[in-house]
Design an enzyme around this catalytic site. Structure first.
Site, PDB file in Angstrom:
ATOM      1  N   HIS A  23      16.611 -17.098 -12.785  1.00  0.00           N
ATOM      2  CA  HIS A  23      17.378 -16.219 -13.660  1.00  0.00           C
ATOM      3  C   HIS A  23      17.909 -15.043 -12.845  1.00  0.00           C
ATOM      4  O   HIS A  23      17.191 -14.458 -12.046  1.00  0.00           O
ATOM      5  CB  HIS A  23      16.493 -15.728 -14.801  1.00  0.00           C
ATOM      6  N   HIS A  49      11.472 -18.730 -13.675  1.00  0.00           N
ATOM      7  CA  HIS A  49      11.742 -17.595 -14.557  1.00  0.00           C
ATOM      8  C   HIS A  49      11.186 -16.334 -13.909  1.00  0.00           C
ATOM      9  O   HIS A  49      10.156 -16.378 -13.246  1.00  0.00           O
ATOM     10  CB  HIS A  49      11.107 -17.815 -15.934  1.00  0.00           C
ATOM     11  N   ARG A  50      11.887 -15.212 -14.111  1.00  0.00           N
ATOM     12  CA  ARG A  50      11.501 -13.971 -13.429  1.00  0.00           C
ATOM     13  C   ARG A  50      10.771 -13.001 -14.360  1.00  0.00           C
ATOM     14  O   ARG A  50      10.880 -11.780 -14.203  1.00  0.00           O
ATOM     15  CB  ARG A  50      12.733 -13.301 -12.818  1.00  0.00           C
ATOM     16  N   SER A  55      21.460 -15.860 -18.232  1.00  0.00           N
ATOM     17  CA  SER A  55      20.755 -16.037 -19.499  1.00  0.00           C
ATOM     18  C   SER A  55      20.426 -14.680 -20.087  1.00  0.00           C
ATOM     19  O   SER A  55      20.027 -13.774 -19.370  1.00  0.00           O
ATOM     20  CB  SER A  55      19.466 -16.840 -19.269  1.00  0.00           C
ATOM     21  N   LYS A  88      10.698 -18.655 -29.802  1.00  0.00           N
ATOM     22  CA  LYS A  88       9.986 -18.978 -28.569  1.00  0.00           C
ATOM     23  C   LYS A  88       8.531 -19.346 -28.832  1.00  0.00           C
ATOM     24  O   LYS A  88       7.936 -20.097 -28.071  1.00  0.00           O
ATOM     25  CB  LYS A  88      10.089 -17.825 -27.572  1.00  0.00           C
ATOM     26  N   ASP A 112      10.476 -21.190 -23.243  1.00  0.00           N
ATOM     27  CA  ASP A 112      10.523 -19.761 -22.943  1.00  0.00           C
ATOM     28  C   ASP A 112       9.374 -19.418 -22.001  1.00  0.00           C
ATOM     29  O   ASP A 112       8.408 -20.173 -21.869  1.00  0.00           O
ATOM     30  CB  ASP A 112      10.460 -18.931 -24.228  1.00  0.00           C
ATOM     31  N   GLU A 113       9.494 -18.262 -21.357  1.00  0.00           N
ATOM     32  CA  GLU A 113       8.549 -17.931 -20.289  1.00  0.00           C
ATOM     33  C   GLU A 113       7.109 -17.823 -20.779  1.00  0.00           C
ATOM     34  O   GLU A 113       6.172 -18.071 -20.025  1.00  0.00           O
ATOM     35  CB  GLU A 113       8.966 -16.631 -19.581  1.00  0.00           C
ATOM     36  N   ASN A 134       0.800  -1.222   0.000  1.00  0.00           N
ATOM     37  CA  ASN A 134       0.000   0.000   0.000  1.00  0.00           C
ATOM     38  C   ASN A 134       0.835   1.274   0.000  1.00  0.00           C
ATOM     39  O   ASN A 134       0.444   2.285  -0.577  1.00  0.00           O
ATOM     40  CB  ASN A 134      -0.921   0.000   1.234  1.00  0.00           C
ATOM     41  N   THR A 138      17.551 -21.978 -24.214  1.00  0.00           N
ATOM     42  CA  THR A 138      16.141 -21.692 -24.443  1.00  0.00           C
ATOM     43  C   THR A 138      15.819 -21.952 -25.909  1.00  0.00           C
ATOM     44  O   THR A 138      16.508 -21.443 -26.794  1.00  0.00           O
ATOM     45  CB  THR A 138      15.828 -20.226 -24.099  1.00  0.00           C
ATOM     46  N   LYS A 142      14.331 -21.566 -29.413  1.00  0.00           N
ATOM     47  CA  LYS A 142      13.868 -20.447 -30.231  1.00  0.00           C
ATOM     48  C   LYS A 142      13.448 -20.978 -31.604  1.00  0.00           C
ATOM     49  O   LYS A 142      13.989 -21.970 -32.056  1.00  0.00           O
ATOM     50  CB  LYS A 142      14.986 -19.402 -30.393  1.00  0.00           C
TER      51      LYS A 142
END
Length: 440
Positions: free
Chosen positions: A317, A284-285, A369, A167, A193-194, A113, A163, A165
């Site tokens: 990551h 994964h972030r 990465s 993706k 991939d994310e 908040n 990763t 590709k």
């Protein structure tokens, strides 16, 4: 008798420079920029109040509890060198303000908040000190670094990933083919991939099946244990756990979760499932830069990293220092240590505001990465050390001869750099020559 209502300065109650912090307090360091005319002490006290027990006025129910026991306290304020009207406010929170084992509740209280408070032009949470009395209530990583190495039977070097590709857009069968080529070439892991979940061109169940086939085929050919981060992230927790259960039935060793978009409650639920069922959990972030990129407002990634270690994940990551994504070397190494080590000393030069003692909580493998390739290998080996995952997407798949030769190049370069480091050679100076020698 009544009580005196009306607007009241926060600093009269919540600014307590004489306070001595307790071992059980959760401590926070906020970078704050007050609005013009707002004293730093009032701004710091407002942060402590609005993130704990306070509101803008005195209320009659204040008399029904002990504010001294439950309130947050701004116990120190220091100006930021080189910045005008910017301060670090240190706030201590009593442990009883927070539900045990809930990152969701921790963040709802501390950052839920106060960031919209009008008295502040900007506010950033730089660091948290999590006391052992609180961290011991969390699951932590489902398995941790040592158990992962034992499961994979891989020691003495960083792990290699890639990763897949593009993706988005591949069919499940072609996706599985790309996975197989990378793994047979020498990588330890490949990765969804994310944003690969369950789209019309490749439904999750089809992807899992073709990837499992690629895993077993590459394992049979190489004699090594292989993994693919099967992204279990979904629109509901129930669907997420269903996908993780299917991965387990197929014999996959690891699943993946987007912990910020998926949420901490979902992440902790998945971490419990992974621990109970022998699955590693890659994190994964995605979305982190929305929260952590602004230097004056938001939350530093070291806080998100600590939260992930408590919520549960075996990999996360963590930037690269040398690739395409932002990351300063010393600061990055600071939160890498916060992910891996048991005890991390306060070190302001690395952005670590508090000494952190994780006691016996397992560590998390940092994943480098983003825009890295084979010629970064010497620097990555030196910066991240053995307990890391080095993940090359375009740096593997962009090889002119294809995925498998790209994977071979990365494995050869990694083993050359690790051997040279173990022999005492200078990777920073000789790194490229070391790789050229090995690739002849």
């Amino acid at each position: 008798v009544g009580f005196k209502a009306g607007v009241r300065d926060y600093r009269l109650t919540y600014y307590t420079p004489e306070y001595k912090t307790k071992d059980t307090d959760i401590l926070a360091a906020f970078r704050m920029t007050p609005q013009p005319g707002v004293p730093a002490e009032e701004a710091g006290a407002a942060v402590a109040a609005e993130s704990s027990t306070g509101t803008w006025t005195t209320v009659w129910t204040d008399g029904l509890t002990s504010l001294d026991r439950y309130k947050g306290r701004c116990y120190d304020i220091e100006p930021v060198a080189g910045e005008e009207n910017q301060y670090i406010a240190y706030v201590a929170y009593p442990l009883d303000l927070f539900e045990e084992g809930s990152v969701t509740n921790l963040f709802t209280s501390i950052v839920g908040n106060v960031f919209g408070f009008k008295a502040l032009r900007a506010l950033r949470l730089e660091d948290l000190r999590i006391p052992p009395a609180y961290s011991k209530t969390f699951i932590g990583p489902p398995h941790g670094i040592q158990v992962e190495r034992d499961k994979l039977n891989k020691y003495g070097r960083p792990l290699l990933g890639c990763t897949i590709k593009p993706k988005l857009g591949l069919s499940a069968k072609n996706y599985g083919r790309a996975v197989y080529e990378c793994l047979r070439g020498g990588l330890d892991f490949t990765k969804d991939d994310e944003n690969v979940n369950s789209q019309p061109f490749m439904r999750w169940r089809d992807r899992f099946l073709f990837v499992a086939e690629a895993l077993f085929k590459s394992q049979a050919e190489t004699g090594e244990i292989k993994g693919h981060y099967l992204n279990a992230t979904a629109g509901t927790c129930e669907e997420m756990l269903k996908r993780a259960a299917f991965a387990r039935e197929l014999g996959a060793p690891i699943v993946m979760h987007d912990y910020l978009t998926g949420g901490f409650t979902a992440n902790t639920s998945l971490a419990f499932y992974c621990r109970d069922n022998g699955l590693l959990l890659h994190i994964h972030r995605a979305m982190h830069a929305v929260i952590d990129r602004q230097r004056n407002h938001g939350m530093h990634f070291r806080v998100l990293a600590k939260a992930l270690r408590m919520s549960g994940g075996d990999h996360i990551h963590a930037g690269t220092v040398v690739g395409k994504l932002e990351g300063e070397r010393e600061v990055t190494l600071g939160f890498v240590d916060l992910l891996r080590d048991d005890y991390i000393e306060k070190d302001r030069s690395r952005g670590i505001y508090f000494t952190q003692d994780w006691v016996s909580m397992p560590g998390v493998l940092p994943v480098a990465s983003g825009g890295i390739h084979v010629w970064h290998m010497p620097a990555l080996t030196e910066i991240f050390g053995d307990d890391s995952v080095l993940q090359f997407g375009g740096g593997t798949l962009g090889h002119p001869w294809g995925n498998a030769p790209g994977a071979v190049a990365n494995r050869v370069a990694l083993e050359a750099c690790v051997q040279a480091r173990n022999e005492g050679r200078d990777l920073a100076r000789e790194g490229n020559e070391i790789i050229r020698e090995r690739s002849k």
